[in-house]
Each structure stands twice: as structure tokens, then as C-alpha cells.
Design a protein around this motif. Structure first.
Motif, PDB file in Angstrom:
ATOM      1  N   GLU A 163       0.824  -1.187   0.216  1.00  0.00           N
ATOM      2  CA  GLU A 163       0.020  -0.010  -0.015  1.00  0.00           C
ATOM      3  C   GLU A 163       0.953   1.206   0.096  1.00  0.00           C
ATOM      4  OE1 GLU A 163      -3.870   1.251   2.510  1.00  0.00           O
ATOM      5  OE2 GLU A 163      -2.016   1.136   3.577  1.00  0.00           O
ATOM      6  N   ASN A 164       1.436   1.607  -1.229  1.00  0.00           N
ATOM      7  CA  ASN A 164       2.183   2.933  -1.359  1.00  0.00           C
ATOM      8  C   ASN A 164       1.337   3.751  -2.061  1.00  0.00           C
ATOM      9  OD1 ASN A 164       3.973   4.968  -1.289  1.00  0.00           O
ATOM     10  ND2 ASN A 164       5.367   3.785  -2.920  1.00  0.00           N
ATOM     11  N   PHE A 165      -0.094   4.086  -1.609  1.00  0.00           N
ATOM     12  CA  PHE A 165      -1.075   4.686  -2.173  1.00  0.00           C
ATOM     13  C   PHE A 165      -0.665   6.051  -2.626  1.00  0.00           C
ATOM     14  CE2 PHE A 165      -5.197   2.405  -1.213  1.00  0.00           C
ATOM     15  CZ  PHE A 165      -4.525   1.190  -2.010  1.00  0.00           C
ATOM     16  N   LYS A 166       0.192   6.854  -1.882  1.00  0.00           N
ATOM     17  CA  LYS A 166       0.657   8.140  -2.253  1.00  0.00           C
ATOM     18  C   LYS A 166       1.236   8.346  -3.399  1.00  0.00           C
ATOM     19  CE  LYS A 166       0.781   9.974   2.637  1.00  0.00           C
ATOM     20  NZ  LYS A 166       1.663  10.535   3.605  1.00  0.00           N
ATOM     21  N   ALA A 167       1.850   7.166  -3.941  1.00  0.00           N
ATOM     22  CA  ALA A 167       2.525   7.230  -5.139  1.00  0.00           C
ATOM     23  C   ALA A 167       1.508   6.821  -6.492  1.00  0.00           C
ATOM     24  CB  ALA A 167       3.769   6.083  -5.043  1.00  0.00           C
ATOM     25  N   ASP A 179      -2.001   0.282 -18.558  1.00  0.00           N
ATOM     26  CA  ASP A 179      -0.905  -0.070 -17.289  1.00  0.00           C
ATOM     27  C   ASP A 179      -1.474  -0.816 -15.949  1.00  0.00           C
ATOM     28  OD1 ASP A 179       0.953  -0.300 -15.539  1.00  0.00           O
ATOM     29  OD2 ASP A 179       1.822   1.721 -15.968  1.00  0.00           O
ATOM     30  N   LEU A 180      -1.657  -1.954 -16.032  1.00  0.00           N
ATOM     31  CA  LEU A 180      -2.316  -2.579 -14.821  1.00  0.00           C
ATOM     32  C   LEU A 180      -1.675  -2.328 -13.601  1.00  0.00           C
ATOM     33  CD1 LEU A 180      -4.008  -5.627 -16.880  1.00  0.00           C
ATOM     34  CD2 LEU A 180      -4.960  -3.428 -16.152  1.00  0.00           C
ATOM     35  N   THR A 181      -0.604  -1.750 -13.450  1.00  0.00           N
ATOM     36  CA  THR A 181       0.305  -1.959 -12.298  1.00  0.00           C
ATOM     37  C   THR A 181      -0.161  -0.490 -11.188  1.00  0.00           C
ATOM     38  OG1 THR A 181       2.224  -0.473 -13.229  1.00  0.00           O
ATOM     39  CG2 THR A 181       1.929  -3.019 -13.399  1.00  0.00           C
ATOM     40  N   LYS A 182      -0.896   0.522 -11.695  1.00  0.00           N
ATOM     41  CA  LYS A 182      -1.140   1.653 -11.244  1.00  0.00           C
ATOM     42  C   LYS A 182      -2.316   1.931 -10.937  1.00  0.00           C
ATOM     43  CE  LYS A 182       2.543   3.780 -13.576  1.00  0.00           C
ATOM     44  NZ  LYS A 182       3.276   4.929 -14.876  1.00  0.00           N
ATOM     45  N   HIS A 183      -3.421   1.302 -11.104  1.00  0.00           N
ATOM     46  CA  HIS A 183      -4.900   1.569 -10.957  1.00  0.00           C
ATOM     47  C   HIS A 183      -5.583   1.116  -9.428  1.00  0.00           C
ATOM     48  CE1 HIS A 183      -5.090  -2.674 -11.953  1.00  0.00           C
ATOM     49  NE2 HIS A 183      -6.153  -2.720 -11.530  1.00  0.00           N
ATOM     50  N   LEU A 184      -4.687   0.665  -8.746  1.00  0.00           N
ATOM     51  CA  LEU A 184      -5.249   0.119  -7.408  1.00  0.00           C
ATOM     52  C   LEU A 184      -6.009   1.163  -6.691  1.00  0.00           C
ATOM     53  CD1 LEU A 184      -5.936  -2.562  -5.704  1.00  0.00           C
ATOM     54  CD2 LEU A 184      -3.570  -1.899  -4.609  1.00  0.00           C
ATOM     55  N   LYS A 185      -5.200   2.148  -6.537  1.00  0.00           N
ATOM     56  CA  LYS A 185      -5.702   3.303  -5.733  1.00  0.00           C
ATOM     57  C   LYS A 185      -7.128   3.878  -6.307  1.00  0.00           C
ATOM     58  CE  LYS A 185      -4.743   7.896  -3.599  1.00  0.00           C
ATOM     59  NZ  LYS A 185      -3.525   8.931  -3.564  1.00  0.00           N
ATOM     60  N   ALA A 186      -7.116   4.298  -7.358  1.00  0.00           N
ATOM     61  CA  ALA A 186      -8.432   4.686  -8.038  1.00  0.00           C
ATOM     62  C   ALA A 186      -9.720   3.866  -7.993  1.00  0.00           C
ATOM     63  CB  ALA A 186      -8.221   4.868  -9.694  1.00  0.00           C
ATOM     64  N   VAL A 187      -9.237   2.364  -8.239  1.00  0.00           N
ATOM     65  CA  VAL A 187     -10.295   1.503  -7.879  1.00  0.00           C
ATOM     66  C   VAL A 187     -10.722   1.535  -6.668  1.00  0.00           C
ATOM     67  CG1 VAL A 187     -10.924  -1.121  -8.228  1.00  0.00           C
ATOM     68  CG2 VAL A 187      -9.665   0.198 -10.226  1.00  0.00           C
TER      69      VAL A 187
END
Length: 241
Positions: free
Chosen positions: A89-93, A200-208
Motif C-alpha cells: 500500500e504505497n497509495f501516495k505514489a 498499465d495494470l500496475t497503477k490503478h489500485l488506488k483509483a479502483v
């Protein structure tokens, strides 16, 4: 499946003699840590238990513990977090929902639309901005027609999405807000459609995760539904994300 497995991760309970871990489709960091602990403990690979017992003993010697179960869970969480080599969980990035959802990607409608019309209308901003192709829209429509389609968040939100090879060109999210409920094949009455185009499926976790949070907030959804225009809707989403 014909292949042998040792354990199963699933969102619903399965008829299996194997150890299985039932998980949420979208998990917080704490849930991920908890899952890691349960798996390691089940497989007998966890050294945290001894450390928890020792810490627990020291704390009880010098402090009154009102909730022993909660304290144990927090100690497990803390120790596993300390051991985590690469925090999940490095959500800030990571980009927020509004990094993908632009103000002019939002549409509103008061018409009585079929779900097919609504999905196409919701996808149009992404198509117009060359973030998706027609293949993306068709694949989303085909998926929604399938029995057991799971592209929903909460009771009013649908999130059509597909794999990058099915017409995804760039990262982006659009939104259709429908004043009238749209009847989808599974009987859900949908007011919000967020087509998700993720190349890019590595960056969308925070948005979802943010999308999941607002899709389960009935008070916020009512405010979004009653917003006077798309700019107001965007600002409401921006405030909570």
C-alpha cells in the motif's frame, strides 16, 4: 481444473477439500496483511506467533488489556508490516481516481436508456479521446450479457472493463450519471456507469479502491445524482478522493 493445487484463493466458497481463503475482490492493506498472516499460519511457515506471544506477555505485565483479541490482531498486523519487503500500500505514489477521470469525460442523462445504449454512451468520451476502440465497447457489452457478470460496485454502479488486448489504448475512466435507473441483465438498477480503460495494470489500485468506497456511500451517491452539472459532479468526486 485438471492441475493439482495446494490451496485456493476465492471470492466465494467452493466445494473443495483443499484449504481455501475467501477474500474480498478489493482489499485494503490491512486486509492484505491479515491474509498473508492467515496463509503463513495455515502452512506452518509463520514465525510471528511466537513474537506476538512474547510481546503480549510483556504488555499484560505492565498494562491493563481491555480487548485481548483486538490487541493480538494489531500486534500481528504491526509485525507483519515491519517484515514486509515491498509494502503493498504505497497509495501516495499511485494515481487517484480523478487522475483518470477528467471533467469532460463525465456525461449526464435524464433519458430512459437501455443498458446497451447507456454503456455505449458512457464509453463515448474514451472513444472520442482515442483511449479505447470499438472492440472495447463490444467486449464490455458481451461480458455484461454473461450469467454471473461481476462488474458491479455497490447496488448502483457498473464498471465495464476488459483486458488491454481488447481495445484498450490508454489509461482513462469516464462516467455516465443517469437520473433514471438503468435496468441491467441481472436485475440491478444502475445510476452510475464508469468504463475503466487501464493499459498499465500496475497503477490503478488506488483509483479502483476510491471508486469502490464512493460506490458504497449512499449519501454521496445521492449528492452525485442530484448534482446540477458535470463540473459539480467532478468537484464532488475530487473532494472525496
Amino acid at each position: 481444473f485438471g492441475t493439482d493445487y495446494d490451496l485456493v484463493f476465492t471470492t466465494t466458497a467452493l466445494n473443495s477439500e483443499l484449504p481455501q481463503f475467501i477474500i474480498d475482490p478489493i482489499m485494503t492493506y490491512k486486509q492484505q496483511i491479515s491474509l498473508r498472516y492467515r496463509v503463513l499460519k495455515e502452512l506452518g511457515l509463520n514465525e510471528v506467533d511466537r513474537s506476538v506471544d512474547e510481546l503480549f506477555s510483556v504488555i499484560r505485565t505492565y498494562a491493563q488489556v481491555n480487548d485481548t483479541k483486538q490487541l493480538r490482531e494489531e500486534l500481528e498486523y504491526f509485525l507483519l508490516k515491519q517484515k514486509q519487503d515491498s509494502p503493498l500500500e504505497n497509495f501516495k505514489a499511485l494515481p487517484s481516481l480523478t487522475d483518470y477521470l477528467k471533467p469532460d469525460f463525465i456525461r449526464r442523462t435524464s433519458e430512459k436508456l437501455t443498458w446497451q445504449q447507456a454503456v455505449k454512451f458512457a464509453c463515448h468520451p474514451l472513444l472520442e479521446d482515442q483511449m479505447i476502440t470499438e472492440l472495447f465497447i463490444q467486449d464490455c457489452l458481451d461480458q455484461i450479457e454473461e450469467q454471473g457478470y461481476a462488474g458491479y460496485l455497490g447496488s448502483q454502479t457498473c464498471i465495464p472493463h476488459t483486458a488491454p488486448q481488447n481495445g484498450v489504448l490508454k489509461d482513462g475512466i469516464s462516467l455516465l450519471i443517469a437520473a433514471e435507473p438503468i435496468a441491467f441483465p441481472n436485475g440491478k438498477k444502475i445510476h452510475f456507469i464508469y468504463p475503466l480503460s487501464f493499459y498499465d495494470l500496475t497503477k490503478h489500485l488506488k483509483a479502483v479502491n476510491q471508486l469502490a468506497d464512493i460506490s458504497n456511500d449512499s449519501t454521496f451517491l445521492n449528492r452525485l445524482k442530484e448534482s446540477s452539472d458535470t463540473k459539480t459532479a467532478y468537484q464532488l468526486i475530487r473532494q472525496v478522493t
